[in-house]
Write an enzyme that holds these catalytic residues in place. Sequence first.
Site, PDB file in Angstrom:
ATOM      1  N   ASP A  17       0.814  -1.218   0.000  1.00 39.36           N
ATOM      2  CA  ASP A  17       0.000   0.000   0.000  1.00 39.36           C
ATOM      3  C   ASP A  17       0.850   1.272   0.000  1.00 39.36           C
ATOM      4  O   ASP A  17       1.942   1.288   0.559  1.00 39.36           O
ATOM      5  CB  ASP A  17      -0.903  -0.032   1.247  1.00 39.36           C
ATOM      6  CG  ASP A  17      -2.065   0.924   1.126  1.00 39.36           C
ATOM      7  OD1 ASP A  17      -2.311   1.443   0.016  1.00 39.36           O
ATOM      8  OD2 ASP A  17      -2.740   1.165   2.141  1.00 39.36           O
ATOM      9  N   HIS A  34       2.769   3.129  -8.928  1.00 37.94           N
ATOM     10  CA  HIS A  34       2.559   1.683  -9.131  1.00 37.94           C
ATOM     11  C   HIS A  34       3.783   1.056  -9.798  1.00 37.94           C
ATOM     12  O   HIS A  34       4.154  -0.069  -9.478  1.00 37.94           O
ATOM     13  CB  HIS A  34       1.308   1.443  -9.979  1.00 37.94           C
ATOM     14  CG  HIS A  34       0.034   1.795  -9.265  1.00 37.94           C
ATOM     15  ND1 HIS A  34      -0.224   1.414  -7.964  1.00 37.94           N
ATOM     16  CD2 HIS A  34      -1.062   2.502  -9.664  1.00 37.94           C
ATOM     17  CE1 HIS A  34      -1.402   1.862  -7.598  1.00 37.94           C
ATOM     18  NE2 HIS A  34      -1.934   2.539  -8.611  1.00 37.94           N
ATOM     19  N   LEU A 128      11.353 -20.144  -3.118  1.00 35.41           N
ATOM     20  CA  LEU A 128      10.156 -19.446  -2.628  1.00 35.41           C
ATOM     21  C   LEU A 128       8.946 -19.700  -3.533  1.00 35.41           C
ATOM     22  O   LEU A 128       9.084 -19.725  -4.754  1.00 35.41           O
ATOM     23  CB  LEU A 128      10.461 -17.940  -2.629  1.00 35.41           C
ATOM     24  CG  LEU A 128       9.304 -17.002  -2.298  1.00 35.41           C
ATOM     25  CD1 LEU A 128       9.165 -16.840  -0.794  1.00 35.41           C
ATOM     26  CD2 LEU A 128       9.504 -15.632  -2.939  1.00 35.41           C
TER      27      LEU A 128
END
Length: 241
Positions: A17, A34, A128
């Site tokens: 955020d 963004h 991962l």
Amino acid sequence: MAETNRILPEHIGIIMDGNGRWAKKRGLPRMAGHRAGANNFRTITRYCNKIGIKYLTVYAFSTENWSRPKEEVDALMRLLYDYLQEALRDFREENIRTRFIGDVTALQPVLQQLIAETEELSADRTGLTLNIAMNYGGRAEMVRAAQMLARRVQQGQLAPEDIDEAMLSASMYTAGQSDPDLIIRPSGEYRTSNFMLWQSAYSEYVFMDDILWPDFTEEDLERAIDIFNSRSRRFGGTVAK
Ligand code: FPP
């Protein structure tokens, strides 16, 4: 620097955020925020892999984000497209597996195709596991799980009283993965925003109000892990685990 005997969370969730505010502070269009956020997402994903985190789930686009101005939605989709094109070769060296959670069938066919290719190409990687939440909402995920189980009841494969928590967990997008131990939200908002509602029952939340996502560094991640380590997790009991 973090202590050496600290506990490493197995699964971290991040609500990325503050991109818009980051851009505004610099007099830039929201999209610049963004883009910076997407670049930072790559850096933090690589770092999580490097330190041995097993699962990372990032909130990229929520079921509610469709209500943003069309230009912003389109630009976010383009960002995802560009990222996926790179991701087809990116993260190979690091052995990172990429998966998507959320209803990707609502995305453009070209994006769906890239998503399927990315998942398939990375399916056997053992580093991962990265879950990208795209058109994701925790409530929608639970509705989907309920519908999947109801269908099995309707078909006579399951009795309603057989439905238990494990079965619901296995009906979530994250089936087979551990629940997030730590969920991080930078930028000063103190909400879950419909993120991993089922899976976060016992997650430790770390809200960091002094940092916006594009500025979030490896040191900030270490800081969140240190805070996680300072918490006493009792899972509803009396003894710390
Ligand atoms: C919230 O910031 C962020 C989003 C809704 C989008 C998050 C997306 C990215 C970081 C890009 C991810 C890209 C890939 C390829 C996975 P906000 O816009 O709500 O910021 P604000 O609250 O400051 O306005």
